[in-house]
Structure formats: C-alpha cells, structure tokens
Design a protein around this motif. Structure first.
Motif, PDB file in Angstrom:
ATOM      1  N   PHE A  69       0.835  -1.198   0.000  1.00  0.00           N
ATOM      2  CA  PHE A  69       0.000   0.000   0.000  1.00  0.00           C
ATOM      3  C   PHE A  69       0.870   1.248   0.000  1.00  0.00           C
ATOM      4  N   LEU A  70       0.322   2.315  -0.561  1.00  0.00           N
ATOM      5  CA  LEU A  70       1.007   3.606  -0.568  1.00  0.00           C
ATOM      6  C   LEU A  70       0.325   4.537   0.430  1.00  0.00           C
ATOM      7  N   TYR A  71       1.107   5.063   1.356  1.00  0.00           N
ATOM      8  CA  TYR A  71       0.609   6.011   2.348  1.00  0.00           C
ATOM      9  C   TYR A  71       0.492   7.375   1.668  1.00  0.00           C
ATOM     10  N   ILE A  72      -0.731   7.843   1.409  1.00  0.00           N
ATOM     11  CA  ILE A  72      -0.890   9.048   0.584  1.00  0.00           C
ATOM     12  C   ILE A  72      -1.336  10.291   1.344  1.00  0.00           C
ATOM     13  N   ASN A  73      -1.898  10.128   2.564  1.00  0.00           N
ATOM     14  CA  ASN A  73      -2.369  11.330   3.258  1.00  0.00           C
ATOM     15  C   ASN A  73      -2.648  11.043   4.729  1.00  0.00           C
ATOM     16  N   TYR A  74      -2.584  12.120   5.549  1.00  0.00           N
ATOM     17  CA  TYR A  74      -2.963  12.048   6.953  1.00  0.00           C
ATOM     18  C   TYR A  74      -3.905  13.208   7.234  1.00  0.00           C
ATOM     19  N   ASN A  75      -5.146  12.887   7.519  1.00  0.00           N
ATOM     20  CA  ASN A  75      -6.135  13.896   7.861  1.00  0.00           C
ATOM     21  C   ASN A  75      -6.000  14.198   9.352  1.00  0.00           C
ATOM     22  N   ILE A  76      -5.333  15.299   9.651  1.00  0.00           N
ATOM     23  CA  ILE A  76      -5.029  15.627  11.046  1.00  0.00           C
ATOM     24  C   ILE A  76      -6.306  15.961  11.827  1.00  0.00           C
ATOM     25  N   LYS A  77      -7.201  16.733  11.208  1.00  0.00           N
ATOM     26  CA  LYS A  77      -8.425  17.146  11.899  1.00  0.00           C
ATOM     27  C   LYS A  77      -9.278  15.950  12.321  1.00  0.00           C
ATOM     28  N   LYS A  78      -9.458  15.014  11.403  1.00  0.00           N
ATOM     29  CA  LYS A  78     -10.317  13.847  11.687  1.00  0.00           C
ATOM     30  C   LYS A  78      -9.513  12.642  12.166  1.00  0.00           C
ATOM     31  N   ASN A  79      -8.183  12.795  12.183  1.00  0.00           N
ATOM     32  CA  ASN A  79      -7.275  11.776  12.714  1.00  0.00           C
ATOM     33  C   ASN A  79      -7.432  10.408  12.040  1.00  0.00           C
ATOM     34  N   PHE A  80      -7.179  10.376  10.726  1.00  0.00           N
ATOM     35  CA  PHE A  80      -7.105   9.085  10.042  1.00  0.00           C
ATOM     36  C   PHE A  80      -6.127   9.177   8.875  1.00  0.00           C
ATOM     37  N   LEU A  81      -5.565   8.027   8.527  1.00  0.00           N
ATOM     38  CA  LEU A  81      -4.602   7.931   7.438  1.00  0.00           C
ATOM     39  C   LEU A  81      -5.299   7.393   6.189  1.00  0.00           C
ATOM     40  N   ILE A  82      -4.721   7.685   5.022  1.00  0.00           N
ATOM     41  CA  ILE A  82      -5.294   7.207   3.762  1.00  0.00           C
ATOM     42  C   ILE A  82      -4.221   6.451   2.979  1.00  0.00           C
ATOM     43  N   PHE A  83      -4.619   5.311   2.419  1.00  0.00           N
ATOM     44  CA  PHE A  83      -3.694   4.460   1.671  1.00  0.00           C
ATOM     45  C   PHE A  83      -4.296   4.038   0.336  1.00  0.00           C
ATOM     46  N   ASN A  84      -3.450   3.940  -0.678  1.00  0.00           N
ATOM     47  CA  ASN A  84      -3.834   3.335  -1.958  1.00  0.00           C
ATOM     48  C   ASN A  84      -3.282   1.925  -2.025  1.00  0.00           C
ATOM     49  N   LYS A  85      -4.096   0.976  -2.424  1.00  0.00           N
ATOM     50  CA  LYS A  85      -3.600  -0.391  -2.636  1.00  0.00           C
ATOM     51  C   LYS A  85      -2.757  -0.400  -3.917  1.00  0.00           C
ATOM     52  N   ILE A  86      -1.519  -0.878  -3.817  1.00  0.00           N
ATOM     53  CA  ILE A  86      -0.637  -0.952  -4.980  1.00  0.00           C
ATOM     54  C   ILE A  86      -0.792  -2.297  -5.668  1.00  0.00           C
ATOM     55  N   VAL A  87      -0.550  -3.358  -4.910  1.00  0.00           N
ATOM     56  CA  VAL A  87      -0.616  -4.699  -5.486  1.00  0.00           C
ATOM     57  C   VAL A  87      -0.757  -5.697  -4.354  1.00  0.00           C
ATOM     58  N   SER A  88      -1.372  -6.812  -4.650  1.00  0.00           N
ATOM     59  CA  SER A  88      -1.542  -7.856  -3.633  1.00  0.00           C
ATOM     60  C   SER A  88      -0.238  -8.608  -3.426  1.00  0.00           C
ATOM     61  N   LEU A  89      -0.202  -9.395  -2.371  1.00  0.00           N
ATOM     62  CA  LEU A  89       0.964 -10.240  -2.114  1.00  0.00           C
ATOM     63  C   LEU A  89       0.903 -11.487  -2.974  1.00  0.00           C
ATOM     64  N   LYS A  90       2.049 -11.963  -3.365  1.00  0.00           N
ATOM     65  CA  LYS A  90       2.089 -13.263  -4.038  1.00  0.00           C
ATOM     66  C   LYS A  90       1.787 -14.316  -2.994  1.00  0.00           C
ATOM     67  N   GLN A  91       0.934 -15.269  -3.355  1.00  0.00           N
ATOM     68  CA  GLN A  91       0.575 -16.308  -2.386  1.00  0.00           C
ATOM     69  C   GLN A  91       1.795 -17.118  -1.980  1.00  0.00           C
ATOM     70  N   LYS A  92       1.989 -17.270  -0.695  1.00  0.00           N
ATOM     71  CA  LYS A  92       3.125 -18.044  -0.214  1.00  0.00           C
ATOM     72  C   LYS A  92       2.823 -18.571   1.190  1.00  0.00           C
ATOM     73  N   LYS A  93       3.632 -19.500   1.613  1.00  0.00           N
ATOM     74  CA  LYS A  93       3.493 -20.020   2.969  1.00  0.00           C
ATOM     75  C   LYS A  93       4.225 -19.096   3.932  1.00  0.00           C
ATOM     76  N   TYR A  94       3.571 -18.787   5.018  1.00  0.00           N
ATOM     77  CA  TYR A  94       4.175 -17.888   5.979  1.00  0.00           C
ATOM     78  C   TYR A  94       5.032 -18.661   6.983  1.00  0.00           C
ATOM     79  N   SER A  95       6.063 -17.998   7.439  1.00  0.00           N
ATOM     80  CA  SER A  95       6.970 -18.603   8.413  1.00  0.00           C
ATOM     81  C   SER A  95       6.245 -18.812   9.734  1.00  0.00           C
ATOM     82  N   ASN A  96       6.636 -19.870  10.443  1.00  0.00           N
ATOM     83  CA  ASN A  96       6.024 -20.157  11.741  1.00  0.00           C
ATOM     84  C   ASN A  96       6.847 -19.623  12.906  1.00  0.00           C
ATOM     85  N   LYS A  97       7.924 -18.939  12.580  1.00  0.00           N
ATOM     86  CA  LYS A  97       8.828 -18.480  13.648  1.00  0.00           C
ATOM     87  C   LYS A  97       8.417 -17.083  14.105  1.00  0.00           C
TER      88      LYS A  97
END
Length: 552
Positions: free
Chosen positions: A523-551
């Motif tokens: 995701f791309l962090y594109i803005n921070y609305n200070i007055k309403k206190n929230f961040l805005i993100f654009n989805k860039i691309v999904s993750l490639k499916q993979k097995k996650y580490s158990n550690k």
C-alpha cells in the motif's frame, strides 16, 4: 545495459549498420504529441529510444509533435517532461518542437508544389474520403489535381494568409490515387486551422499533418533511426516518398516498427481516455485505474518497476496482449526488497482477550523486514482488546468444523488464543469475539493444527483509523480496445474503499511511502487527515501467495 537492448531486432539492425560504417553516430528521438498524458506504451518507447542512444553513445531527442493546436496544451508538455524525468531519463540538451520547424516545413511544401508533386485541393473532407476509395475500390483523381503549379502556389499562399475557411481547402501530395495503399492516395499535407498555438500564437493558420512534418523533423535533427509501433507500417512508404522527393538523400532517417503495447483489461488510447473523463467514469488522467504514468505513480508504482516491465516484454514485431500479472510482478519484486512491513486491519472485528491483565502494557519487538536487518525493528503494543480481520474470522473461526470452545488461533508475533464465545446482535452480525491467551507461547514452535491459523492483528491502544482505497480492473472484457463502446464494459467494482486500522508507528513515515501490510499486500501512504485523525492508503498490489513462516 539491459539484455533486451542488446538482443532485440532493432539492435541487430544497428549492429550491422555499424559494421559497414563504424563512425556512424546513433541518434534516436521520442516524439509525443502534447494532447494527453503519457501511458505505459509511451514508457516502452522511452525505454527503447533512450537506452539505445545511451548504449551507442548517441543522442535521444525529446520532440513535441505540436502540429494540431485544437488538441494540444502546455499542461501536457509539463506532465510529459515530469514523467520522463520520473522514469530516470534525460533528453539531449533541450526539448524540441515540430513548431520550431514550421517555416522550413512550409518551404518544403512549396518545393513539392514546384516539382508538381503537391496541389491545393478544394474538395471538402467528405468528398476527399469518397474520392479516395476503399481497399476494394481504386481512388478517383480530384478535379483540382491537375491545376497549374502557379495556381497551386498562389492558393497555398492564400491558405497561409487566411483567405479561406477551415476545411475549404487543403494541400495534398500528388502520388497515386490507384495505389493499393490508401495512405498513398494523395494524402493531406497541410490543413487550415484557426486556433491559437501555444508557441507560434497566431502566426500560422495552416498546419502540417503528422505524416508530413514528422519525417522532415527527423531529417532536420539528423535522426538515424525513427522507431515507431506497427500501426505506422503503412506510413513508412509515405515517410520514404517525402524524404526522397525533398532530396534528403544523404543518410536519411530510416523508420523501423515494433509491436505496440496491449495490456489486458486496459486501454491506452488517449481519445478513449478523454471519453472516460468526459463521461465522468474517471476524474483525471492520473486515475490509478489507468495505465498513464501519472496514474501508476499515484497508485504506488516505481520508476524501476516500469523500466523492468519494459525490459521483460521486449521488442518484437509480434502483436500480443500482455497479462496484468507481469506488470504486477515487477512492482511486487521491487517493493519486496525495499519497503517496511506493518500490520493493518481492513475490515475490523474486535477480539477481547478476557484473561489478559487490563493494565498490562506489553511491548513486542518486531523486524521491519524479514531478511534485511538494516531496516531495523519496531515496537508494537499488545493489549486486552485487539482488532482482527473479518475474513480471518470467517475462514479460521466460523468455518471451522470444531466447536467454538475448541478453536485456537495464533496471533502473528504474539500469543496463541483460545476462542470460547462469539457475541452477535439480533441480526446475527458479529459484535465481538471472546478468547483467552496462553502464556509462554510467543516464539514457540507451532503444532500442525496451528500452522494455518496464523493471523495478523492491531492493538486498539496502538492503532489509528485508516481508509484504504482499492483500484481494480476498469473493464470487464480482456481486450477493451476492440469494443465499439467501452462504456458498456465498465467494471462497477473498479474502485471501492475500506475503513479499518493500522499501527500508529506509520505516523513517523513520510507521505508517499510504500509499505507492506502483512498478509494483505503493498500500500502507498498518501495522506494524513489531522483534523479527523485518520490515514489514507492506496492499494498498490496484492501479495504473491506463499506459505508464511512459523517463527514468531
């Protein structure tokens, strides 16, 4: 230097030419029309022309094909220059404009008239099209084709001086109305346009066509290789005809064609993009659903990913449709090596850990990147109330064959949680989930039953609200360029938003920083609305499916 530049068929042509003439200087050009923003197809042309020039210590000119003041604008010139610089390329000394050659091009037009190879036609556009014929029917000579040279020169001068209305007259080449090639059936070289030009202002009211001006501009700039896409293959005959008859015989530029870029579920046509803007399907040229360079940049694509994509698709004479997953793999590969990892919840469900001490503030130290130690660590707070993903609730809790009281999940980097109750409202919507944590399970090896039960989370005390913007395929059909009406195949779900939470450590990052939200995507962090206190993100691309580490 890219292997693609070393191995494509254009390189092989240049290599043979240099064997014959080792001192030959290689000059290329990138000649966009400033009537819209650059797109991915332009990036392919930029990649080829600039890298060929660099390889052979030659030059690559940036030349704006500004021969139609009705559609061209200075704002497009600024955006084009910005996009080229963003990709990492610098043109030779200064940018050129076809308009700077208008006086010379006009003189070359007069030269063709004097050689009885051009004439002023008084047919209108509809009549010219009718007289031109079809692929099956030969063209018919205009009744004005055999006017005297003197009369043609006089009429052309009057065209230049504003004696006629738009469409009343035009200058045409005198080639062959019975040619098998429609483009050689006396093509238009000059037309009347009463529109203020951003460079030449009101100095001219006649403008050369692309086919006439382009080859002359190439010759004047000593371009050696005029590289274009396959739709200009037929134009090559006219390109040669004009240069030959204007006596550009010593080392004239030579046109070579390669396949244009076609990417599935996408359009690159500037004319069609303008339709989408006019119909308010999209707001601007930089909409992240488009493959304009400004749109890709806004979505979160990097210059390196675009250049790598151009390298992978290569340069051939074979037209084909490129899969979107190739473009996505390039940005994914680029970001995987360079961005920090964080946790975010797109569709939050509250999990209350009832046996966790209410006032305990437990800090967990977590890597910012799984393999790059130089990216350091971050601290995340674990607390009694956390947010987990609704999808995980559905797949790993509600979809379980076990009784609720027997379901266990593993929180990423944290504890094993035993679920014992799901609280719902009267409409059966989940309000929150109750569970108990098992002490001493952080970092412990997991048994097989928990390996597929690892989920990410965000602490309520350590989070900040966020809006996530998703941009999907704009069209429902794989090849929208072939559709008669693209408005009929618009994907109604091409854009939507989610409201959730992210780690508040993201507040320390700069705007336009790319991040990987673990298990969710980049995701791309594109803005921070200070007055309403929230961040805005654009989805860039999904993750490639993979097995996650158990550690953890």
């Amino acid at each position: 230097m890219s292997d693609i530049i070393n191995n494509n068929f254009i390189h092989n042509i240049i290599k043979k030419d240099l064997l014959k003439n080792p001192k030959k200087k290689i000059n290329t050009r990138f000649p966009p029309e400033p009537n819209g923003y650059l797109h991915l197809g332009h990036a392919k042309a930029i990649f080829l022309n600039f890298n060929l020039a660099k390889k052979y210590n030659g030059t690559c000119n940036l030349r704006f094909d500004d021969t139609n003041p009705k559609t061209e604008n200075l704002k497009y010139i600024k955006s084009i220059k910005k996009d080229i610089r963003w990709l990492g390329y610098l043109w030779n000394n200064h940018s050129n404009y076809t308009s700077q050659y208008f006086k010379k091009i006009y003189q070359y037009a007069k030269k063709l008239i004097k050689k009885n190879l051009a004439y002023v036609d008084q047919l209108n556009q509809i009549e010219i099209k009718k007289f031109r014929g079809t692929l099956k029917e030969k063209g018919i000579n205009s009744p004005f084709r055999n006017q005297t040279i003197k009369k043609n020169l006089s009429l052309f001068k009057k065209m230049k001086n504003g004696f006629f209305k738009e469409g009343e007259m035009c200058l045409r080449a005198k080639i062959n109305m019975k040619s098998n090639f429609l483009l050689l059936r006396d093509p238009v070289l000059y037309r009347i346009i009463y529109k203020n030009h951003y460079h030449t202002k009101k100095k001219w009211c006649i403008y050369p066509t692309y086919d006439f001006a382009h080859c002359i501009s190439d010759a004047l700039e000593n371009i050696t290789y005029s590289l274009c896409t396959l739709e200009f293959l037929e134009n090559k005959k006219l390109y040669k005809w004009i240069l030959k008859n204007l006596n550009f015989k010593k080392n004239p530029p030579i046109q070579y064609e390669y396949s244009r870029l076609n990417l599935e579920y996408s359009i690159l046509s500037k004319r069609k993009i303008k339709i989408l803007i006019k119909k308010k399907i999209i707001k601007k040229w930089n909409d992240p659903r488009l493959l304009t360079l400004s749109g890709l940049r806004k979505k979160g694509y990097t210059p390196n990913s675009i250049n790598n994509f151009c390298e992978k698709i290569g340069f051939t004479k074979q037209n084909s449709i490129i899969q979107l997953k190739l473009l996505e793999s390039c940005i994914r590969k680029d970001l995987n090596l360079t961005v920090h990892r964080k946790m975010a919840i797109l569709n939050p469900v509250m999990l209350i850990i009832t046996n966790y001490p209410k006032n305990l503030k437990e800090i967990l130290k977590v890597k910012n990147h799984p393999t790059n130690k130089n990216m350091g660590f971050r601290e995340i707070l674990f607390s009694k109330k956390i947010y987990i993903e609704e999808e995980d609730v559905k797949k790993k809790i509600l979809n379980s064959k076990k009784k609720i009281s027997d379901i266990k999940i593993k929180l990423r980097y944290a504890y094993v949680i035993k679920i014992y109750k799901i609280i719902k409202d009267k409409n059966h919507n989940i309000l929150h989930i109750l569970g108990k944590y098992k002490q001493n399970t952080i970092g412990k090896k997991l048994n097989n039953s928990l390996k597929n039960k690892i989920i990410h989370w965000v602490s309520k005390k350590n989070s900040i609200p966020a809006i996530f913007k998703f941009y999907n395929k704009l069209f429902l059909k794989k090849n929208p360029e072939k559709e008669k009406n693209i408005l009929n195949i618009i994907n109604p779900n091409s854009y939507y938003i989610n409201k959730g939470f992210v780690e508040n450590s993201i507040l320390t990052y700069k705007i336009n920083t790319a991040l990987q939200f673990e298990r969710l995507g980049y995701f791309l962090y594109i803005n921070y609305n200070i007055k309403k206190n929230f961040l805005i993100f654009n989805k860039i691309v999904s993750l490639k499916q993979k097995k996650y580490s158990n550690k953890f």
